[in-house]
Design an enzyme around this catalytic site. Sequence first.
Site, PDB file in Angstrom:
ATOM      1  N   LYS A  99      -0.638 -39.286  14.005  1.00 35.10           N
ATOM      2  CA  LYS A  99      -1.086 -37.909  14.233  1.00 35.10           C
ATOM      3  C   LYS A  99      -1.604 -37.858  15.660  1.00 35.10           C
ATOM      4  O   LYS A  99      -2.620 -38.472  15.980  1.00 35.10           O
ATOM      5  CB  LYS A  99      -2.171 -37.497  13.251  1.00 35.10           C
ATOM      6  CG  LYS A  99      -2.643 -36.066  13.448  1.00 35.10           C
ATOM      7  CD  LYS A  99      -3.913 -35.770  12.678  1.00 35.10           C
ATOM      8  CE  LYS A  99      -4.465 -34.431  13.149  1.00 35.10           C
ATOM      9  NZ  LYS A  99      -5.848 -34.199  12.671  1.00 35.10           N
ATOM     10  N   GLY A 152     -13.162 -28.147  12.466  1.00 31.72           N
ATOM     11  CA  GLY A 152     -14.479 -28.122  11.853  1.00 31.72           C
ATOM     12  C   GLY A 152     -15.163 -26.774  11.837  1.00 31.72           C
ATOM     13  O   GLY A 152     -16.299 -26.664  11.364  1.00 31.72           O
ATOM     14  N   ALA A 186      -6.607 -28.165  10.869  1.00 31.66           N
ATOM     15  CA  ALA A 186      -7.878 -27.802  11.513  1.00 31.66           C
ATOM     16  C   ALA A 186      -8.270 -26.353  11.242  1.00 31.66           C
ATOM     17  O   ALA A 186      -7.429 -25.452  11.251  1.00 31.66           O
ATOM     18  CB  ALA A 186      -7.859 -28.048  13.018  1.00 31.66           C
ATOM     19  N   GLY A 187      -9.566 -26.175  11.010  1.00 31.13           N
ATOM     20  CA  GLY A 187     -10.150 -24.848  10.897  1.00 31.13           C
ATOM     21  C   GLY A 187     -10.266 -24.290   9.495  1.00 31.13           C
ATOM     22  O   GLY A 187     -10.931 -23.274   9.287  1.00 31.13           O
ATOM     23  N   ASN A 242     -10.461 -31.954   6.681  1.00 29.73           N
ATOM     24  CA  ASN A 242     -11.431 -33.027   6.491  1.00 29.73           C
ATOM     25  C   ASN A 242     -12.818 -32.463   6.231  1.00 29.73           C
ATOM     26  O   ASN A 242     -13.412 -32.639   5.176  1.00 29.73           O
ATOM     27  CB  ASN A 242     -11.437 -33.929   7.722  1.00 29.73           C
ATOM     28  CG  ASN A 242     -12.255 -35.200   7.559  1.00 29.73           C
ATOM     29  OD1 ASN A 242     -12.067 -36.165   8.280  1.00 29.73           O
ATOM     30  ND2 ASN A 242     -13.192 -35.249   6.638  1.00 29.73           N
ATOM     31  N   THR A 243     -13.335 -31.713   7.206  1.00 29.51           N
ATOM     32  CA  THR A 243     -14.727 -31.278   7.190  1.00 29.51           C
ATOM     33  C   THR A 243     -15.076 -30.466   5.944  1.00 29.51           C
ATOM     34  O   THR A 243     -16.162 -30.629   5.373  1.00 29.51           O
ATOM     35  CB  THR A 243     -15.035 -30.448   8.448  1.00 29.51           C
ATOM     36  OG1 THR A 243     -14.657 -31.198   9.602  1.00 29.51           O
ATOM     37  CG2 THR A 243     -16.512 -30.107   8.533  1.00 29.51           C
TER      38      THR A 243
END
Length: 252
Positions: free
Chosen positions: A91, A152, A179-180, A201-202
């Site tokens: 990645k 995040g 992301a986001g 992830n976050t």
Amino acid sequence: MFYDFVPQSRFLLGTAGYPSPQILQQAVMASESEIITVSLRREGSQGGAFRELLTQLNKRILPNTAGCHTVKEAVTTANMARELFNTRWIKLEVIGHADTLQPDPFALVEAARILCADGFQVFPYTTEDLILGEKLLEAGCELLMPWGAPIGSGQGLRNIGGLRSMRSWFKDIPLIIDAGIGAPSQAAQAMEMGFDGILLNTAVARAQDPLRMAQAFAAAVRAGYDAHGAGLIERRDMATASTPIFGMAQFS
């Protein structure tokens, strides 16, 4: 679908920021994800214990170049990851802006070209820019990973029009939102638009209950994917009666 791998789950999960290794392990299993991302810098800082945990999870590892800001950093990190994890997958992140963590488009394309030529199967973290997407495909990438919003941030799909255009333009290219994403509803929305997967992830790692949140995201991704496949009805400006007039009683 993702190079040489066709997963049953369209939900990819990151492994950073969990309260404990045990909660990470439980969340990964609850997510039903078959692919997990791993930062080489985190693996290097935690050593053998974390590597043993990854082995126990028995998932496909997608190492990433998180934290890299130059072509040289990203290429070096990718080569280290290939040796450590025995995989051609990477990645690719080349960050260009410290506050938004937006990728540097010029360095990203250059790094992608170097890595693809060296036999890597590159998962590029990019924006919804169509020209950048074309350049990455020309460099040898076979899929794209546009952001929904800054990493995040939990803002979800900040540029829906741009993402719809990207999905329409790259009809036959796997597109994974990366992301986001902060809520399962946002993940479902992306899948309903026809995207091929969600990487986050976050939103799981920092939830009050990561295990339950992982389950929620798994269900949302699956529901959005099924809804797109089933065919959503078109939006209308006016109401359309669901009950036909034919057969109704008439009074004179």
